[in-house]
Design a protein around this motif. Sequence first.
Motif, PDB file in Angstrom:
ATOM      1  N   ARG A  52      -0.706  11.379   7.544  1.00 59.99           N
ATOM      2  CA  ARG A  52       0.701  11.768   7.372  1.00 59.99           C
ATOM      3  C   ARG A  52       1.161  12.572   8.577  1.00 59.99           C
ATOM      4  O   ARG A  52       0.469  13.481   9.046  1.00 59.99           O
ATOM      5  CB  ARG A  52       0.840  12.622   6.094  1.00 59.99           C
ATOM      6  CG  ARG A  52       2.297  12.937   5.719  1.00 59.99           C
ATOM      7  CD  ARG A  52       2.330  13.827   4.487  1.00 59.99           C
ATOM      8  NE  ARG A  52       1.713  13.174   3.348  1.00 59.99           N
ATOM      9  CZ  ARG A  52       2.358  12.379   2.515  1.00 59.99           C
ATOM     10  NH1 ARG A  52       3.653  12.120   2.726  1.00 59.99           N
ATOM     11  NH2 ARG A  52       1.739  11.832   1.492  1.00 59.99           N
ATOM     12  N   GLN A  53       2.315  12.231   9.098  1.00 59.58           N
ATOM     13  CA  GLN A  53       2.836  12.944  10.264  1.00 59.58           C
ATOM     14  C   GLN A  53       3.356  14.322   9.852  1.00 59.58           C
ATOM     15  O   GLN A  53       3.982  14.483   8.816  1.00 59.58           O
ATOM     16  CB  GLN A  53       3.972  12.138  10.908  1.00 59.58           C
ATOM     17  CG  GLN A  53       3.528  10.785  11.449  1.00 59.58           C
ATOM     18  CD  GLN A  53       2.540  10.927  12.578  1.00 59.58           C
ATOM     19  OE1 GLN A  53       2.698  11.761  13.476  1.00 59.58           O
ATOM     20  NE2 GLN A  53       1.452  10.134  12.528  1.00 59.58           N
TER      21      GLN A  53
ATOM     22  N   LEU B 148       0.819  -1.204   0.000  1.00 60.50           N
ATOM     23  CA  LEU B 148       0.000   0.000   0.000  1.00 60.50           C
ATOM     24  C   LEU B 148       0.855   1.256   0.000  1.00 60.50           C
ATOM     25  O   LEU B 148       0.495   2.263  -0.604  1.00 60.50           O
ATOM     26  CB  LEU B 148      -0.950  -0.014   1.197  1.00 60.50           C
ATOM     27  CG  LEU B 148      -1.965  -1.161   1.195  1.00 60.50           C
ATOM     28  CD1 LEU B 148      -2.783  -1.150   2.479  1.00 60.50           C
ATOM     29  CD2 LEU B 148      -2.874  -1.086  -0.013  1.00 60.50           C
ATOM     30  N   SER B 149       1.995   1.194   0.661  1.00 58.42           N
ATOM     31  CA  SER B 149       2.919   2.332   0.637  1.00 58.42           C
ATOM     32  C   SER B 149       3.501   2.530  -0.763  1.00 58.42           C
ATOM     33  O   SER B 149       3.578   3.656  -1.271  1.00 58.42           O
ATOM     34  CB  SER B 149       4.045   2.105   1.643  1.00 58.42           C
ATOM     35  OG  SER B 149       4.997   3.141   1.572  1.00 58.42           O
ATOM     36  N   GLU B 150       3.871   1.422  -1.413  1.00 53.68           N
ATOM     37  CA  GLU B 150       4.474   1.521  -2.745  1.00 53.68           C
ATOM     38  C   GLU B 150       3.473   1.962  -3.805  1.00 53.68           C
ATOM     39  O   GLU B 150       3.798   2.748  -4.699  1.00 53.68           O
ATOM     40  CB  GLU B 150       5.066   0.159  -3.124  1.00 53.68           C
ATOM     41  CG  GLU B 150       6.266  -0.251  -2.286  1.00 53.68           C
ATOM     42  CD  GLU B 150       6.711  -1.679  -2.577  1.00 53.68           C
ATOM     43  OE1 GLU B 150       5.973  -2.385  -3.305  1.00 53.68           O
ATOM     44  OE2 GLU B 150       7.779  -2.072  -2.083  1.00 53.68           O
ATOM     45  N   VAL B 151       2.238   1.452  -3.719  1.00 49.25           N
ATOM     46  CA  VAL B 151       1.252   1.705  -4.769  1.00 49.25           C
ATOM     47  C   VAL B 151       0.469   2.990  -4.533  1.00 49.25           C
ATOM     48  O   VAL B 151       0.228   3.762  -5.464  1.00 49.25           O
ATOM     49  CB  VAL B 151       0.286   0.503  -4.885  1.00 49.25           C
ATOM     50  CG1 VAL B 151      -0.868   0.820  -5.828  1.00 49.25           C
ATOM     51  CG2 VAL B 151       1.039  -0.724  -5.367  1.00 49.25           C
ATOM     52  N   TYR B 152       0.060   3.218  -3.295  1.00 50.73           N
ATOM     53  CA  TYR B 152      -0.781   4.379  -2.987  1.00 50.73           C
ATOM     54  C   TYR B 152      -0.002   5.533  -2.352  1.00 50.73           C
ATOM     55  O   TYR B 152      -0.536   6.638  -2.225  1.00 50.73           O
ATOM     56  CB  TYR B 152      -1.919   3.974  -2.048  1.00 50.73           C
ATOM     57  CG  TYR B 152      -2.962   3.085  -2.672  1.00 50.73           C
ATOM     58  CD1 TYR B 152      -4.069   3.610  -3.333  1.00 50.73           C
ATOM     59  CD2 TYR B 152      -2.840   1.702  -2.614  1.00 50.73           C
ATOM     60  CE1 TYR B 152      -5.025   2.794  -3.901  1.00 50.73           C
ATOM     61  CE2 TYR B 152      -3.790   0.868  -3.185  1.00 50.73           C
ATOM     62  CZ  TYR B 152      -4.882   1.418  -3.828  1.00 50.73           C
ATOM     63  OH  TYR B 152      -5.828   0.602  -4.390  1.00 50.73           O
ATOM     64  N   GLY B 153       1.212   5.265  -1.885  1.00 51.80           N
ATOM     65  CA  GLY B 153       2.014   6.312  -1.264  1.00 51.80           C
ATOM     66  C   GLY B 153       1.504   6.748   0.093  1.00 51.80           C
ATOM     67  O   GLY B 153       1.661   7.910   0.471  1.00 51.80           O
ATOM     68  N   VAL B 154       0.886   5.811   0.826  1.00 52.16           N
ATOM     69  CA  VAL B 154       0.355   6.140   2.154  1.00 52.16           C
ATOM     70  C   VAL B 154       0.785   5.064   3.145  1.00 52.16           C
ATOM     71  O   VAL B 154       1.039   3.909   2.796  1.00 52.16           O
ATOM     72  CB  VAL B 154      -1.190   6.215   2.142  1.00 52.16           C
ATOM     73  CG1 VAL B 154      -1.664   7.366   1.267  1.00 52.16           C
ATOM     74  CG2 VAL B 154      -1.801   4.909   1.673  1.00 52.16           C
TER      75      VAL B 154
END
Length: 261
Positions: free
Chosen positions: A257-258, A231-237
């Motif tokens: 996002r912090q 999910l981090s790689e595909v959606y950037g979250v």
Amino acid sequence: MSPAELGVEHVTLRAGVHALVRDVSLTARPGEVVGLVGPNGSGKSSLLRAVYRVLRPEAGHVRVDGADAWSLPVRRLARTLAAVVQEPGADFDLRVRDVVAMGRTPHKRLLDGDTEEDARLVASALESVDATELAGRSFSQLSGGERQRVLIARALAQQPSLMVLDEPTNHLDVRHQLEVLGILRRLPATVLVALHDLNLAAYYCDRLYVLCDGEVTASGPPGEVLTPKLLSEVYGVASEVAVHPLTGAPHVTFLPRQTHA
């Protein structure tokens, strides 16, 4: 009619010089509900258009029960495959009952009238999407959610062995989202569905294909595919993925996002 098998084999789609989908393969086995997920612009809708024969592949094949979908007679394919698209492309000036009855057209000869069985199937399809009370209204006067339910009913009345749906829960409230996906889960058909909501996809789909930049990034059962890393790689979250204690399905929680002072 038995559920069909869908095979997408190394399909590439282009719009001019721009590749919409590159070398994508997927399989939906008879009776499966297979989900397409991925960010906007990842190629989900384009790939579905190739399956329901609107966008011809530059390379590769789409096969339904082993036959090349693009070589089948239109009428034969229409008896097998029903599609629910995001933009139906027409503002029907028809009663809802007549719009849903259009789903029976592939099963008729030219100039055939509606039968009692047609009327029964139309009524059943409307009831299944909680739209019986809309039957006598004009389609053009419906809200977005009501239209979506009617178009799904039209596809159900078609009695397909393969259903292809592009974001069918768009415009629907939570209750109708769950009802529609529950119907797809119970159909005696194979289903390929594009969904934005990852938690709905995780619960209702047997397998997922994740598209990103026109390519398949991951595929498999939801519990294997939906990971914080992917999910981090595909959606950037950032996210957390846990097994829901009631459903047993993966449940995704997106983390804000912090920010730092």
